[in-house]
Design a protein around this motif. Sequence first.
Motif, PDB file in Angstrom:
ATOM      1  N   LYS A  72       0.835  -1.206   0.000  1.00  0.00           N
ATOM      2  CA  LYS A  72       0.000   0.000   0.000  1.00  0.00           C
ATOM      3  C   LYS A  72       0.870   1.255   0.000  1.00  0.00           C
ATOM      4  O   LYS A  72       0.584   2.219  -0.707  1.00  0.00           O
ATOM      5  CB  LYS A  72      -0.919   0.019   1.222  1.00  0.00           C
ATOM      6  N   LYS A  75       2.430   1.729  -3.442  1.00  0.00           N
ATOM      7  CA  LYS A  75       1.425   2.201  -4.392  1.00  0.00           C
ATOM      8  C   LYS A  75       1.125   3.682  -4.168  1.00  0.00           C
ATOM      9  O   LYS A  75       1.053   4.448  -5.135  1.00  0.00           O
ATOM     10  CB  LYS A  75       0.142   1.380  -4.241  1.00  0.00           C
ATOM     11  N   SER A  76       0.973   4.098  -2.927  1.00  0.00           N
ATOM     12  CA  SER A  76       0.672   5.506  -2.666  1.00  0.00           C
ATOM     13  C   SER A  76       1.860   6.392  -3.020  1.00  0.00           C
ATOM     14  O   SER A  76       1.679   7.507  -3.497  1.00  0.00           O
ATOM     15  CB  SER A  76       0.260   5.717  -1.214  1.00  0.00           C
ATOM     16  N   LYS A  78       4.020   5.804  -5.427  1.00  0.00           N
ATOM     17  CA  LYS A  78       4.067   5.892  -6.884  1.00  0.00           C
ATOM     18  C   LYS A  78       3.076   6.934  -7.393  1.00  0.00           C
ATOM     19  O   LYS A  78       3.347   7.642  -8.339  1.00  0.00           O
ATOM     20  CB  LYS A  78       3.772   4.537  -7.528  1.00  0.00           C
ATOM     21  N   GLN A  79       1.928   6.998  -6.763  1.00  0.00           N
ATOM     22  CA  GLN A  79       0.920   7.958  -7.189  1.00  0.00           C
ATOM     23  C   GLN A  79       1.339   9.386  -6.860  1.00  0.00           C
ATOM     24  O   GLN A  79       1.008  10.315  -7.572  1.00  0.00           O
ATOM     25  CB  GLN A  79      -0.422   7.656  -6.534  1.00  0.00           C
ATOM     26  N   GLU A 132      -2.934  -0.484 -17.816  1.00  0.00           N
ATOM     27  CA  GLU A 132      -3.300  -0.875 -16.453  1.00  0.00           C
ATOM     28  C   GLU A 132      -4.789  -1.153 -16.278  1.00  0.00           C
ATOM     29  O   GLU A 132      -5.384  -0.832 -15.255  1.00  0.00           O
ATOM     30  CB  GLU A 132      -2.819   0.170 -15.450  1.00  0.00           C
TER      31      GLU A 132
END
Length: 167
Positions: A72, A75-76, A78-79, A132
């Motif tokens: 998590k 992923k955060s 990367k955003q 994606e």
Amino acid sequence: MSVNILSKRLEKLFLKNYEKWFLIAYTYVKNHEDAEEIVHQVCYKVLDRKQKSFIEDLDGYVVVSIKNTCLKRIKSQKQLKSVDLSELPEIENGNLEDDVFFKNQRIKKLQDAISELPSSSKEIFRLCVMEEEKYDTVAEQTNLSINTIKYHVKKCYKILRLKLVYD
């Protein structure tokens, strides 16, 4: 299960397995402070759970929670990630041209390998990996099963890996 028993079990496991848990987290996040924070955060969440049911394999539960928390966080990040020029390494003696040249070569090699994929697999790979899209969405669009979509993506990765490693 009482909170006291859970906290004693977790404390024993923490003392016994902290290094293992830390290494698992570090493997994912590649940052010492983040790995420590994740391990502590997961232990706190286990103690603070609303559902106080008995966890038979507490170590396994914590390991899976650490992995999920790491994923998590990645992923955060990367955003939210943006390129900060001050964080880029200094390039000495004109190595920038070499780095750009080799990067462009790798990109060209990858594009060539993707263009050589079988057409049906290439389209599925483009949708699932490059755009994606979720497997179920692609399955609906192409009127194929999810397992067929997974097969095509796996097949493309295998072909690309072989082409890029052995060429």
